[in-house]
Design a protein around this motif. Sequence first.
Motif, short mmCIF file in Angstrom:
data_model
loop_
_atom_site.label_atom_id
_atom_site.label_comp_id
_atom_site.label_asym_id
_atom_site.label_seq_id
_atom_site.Cartn_x
_atom_site.Cartn_y
_atom_site.Cartn_z
N ARG A 127 4.44 1.04 -4.64
CA ARG A 127 5.56 1.91 -4.25
C ARG A 127 5.22 3.37 -4.61
O ARG A 127 4.83 3.68 -5.73
N ILE A 153 9.13 -3.47 -0.31
CA ILE A 153 8.50 -2.17 -0.07
C ILE A 153 8.52 -1.90 1.43
O ILE A 153 7.81 -2.53 2.21
N ASP A 157 8.68 3.75 1.65
CA ASP A 157 8.40 3.69 0.22
C ASP A 157 6.94 3.97 -0.13
O ASP A 157 6.58 4.04 -1.30
N VAL A 158 6.09 4.08 0.91
CA VAL A 158 4.67 4.37 0.68
C VAL A 158 4.23 5.49 1.61
O VAL A 158 4.94 5.84 2.56
#
Length: 276
Positions: A127, A153, A157-158
């Motif tokens: 994350r 995730i 979130d990335v």
Amino acid sequence: MKAIRYWGALIALCFGMTGIQAQQETLRIGVIPYLTPNVLIALFQPLRLQLEKDTGRSVALFTAPDVRSFARRTLKPDFDLIITAAHQARLAQVEGGYLPLTRFTGPLHAAMVVSKDSPIQRLGELRGKRIAVTDRSILVNIAMSKILADQGIQEKDVQYIAVNSQNSGILAVARGEADAAIIAHFTLDQSPEDQRNAVRSMFRSEALPNVILLASPLLDTTVREQAQKSLLAFPATTEGSNFLEKSRYLGIQATDEAFMKRLDSYLPETRKQLGL
């Protein structure tokens, strides 16, 4: 398209083909660009030579600058033979009329790699991290996105960093340009030693369907049958055994419609990612 022709011309020149011979007799094999062109050339050279010997025709390997461009070329159809991921093979069959010949056996897993000294041990720790990823329409990327979503995730979130090939993703991790990369598990084995030693695999998915080889519906039936026979006999040769050891495929076997239909579940997301 110019870029695609450039790569194709470059690879053909590497094999010393010229003029009329290349235009009239050459079997054009398109290989999905999951590795950089020089790595693909070296890896599939033994298979190319086997086909050349058994069909009596010159054989050239072609690829494209990216998977999306390659996938679109397979829908025309634009190659005599293609070597591509299972879900895109089904798309090429359904949309481009390609005829499945054989498939590589052995497990395919979506893998997440991090640098050798990275503290990251679990997917949940990704994350907020930078993840190198090739074209999102690639099967391992589709699979890994779902796995991350199941871990809570989401894409927001990335930070996804686009790379042109999976070994480029490995290099991005090795150079500190990304915290992780999504690859097919065997990409590490097919990459140069210095790249392999710079990273480690920290996650591997359940088995996925592997690479499939198909023939154009425009290819002469006799040549198509020769190519299939050649591919099936290849593992029993010294060169074929060495190829399988290096590529980490377990073998080559005929495929059938029942197997291909099992790939239909991947078509909606594949079409979505390709904008079809």
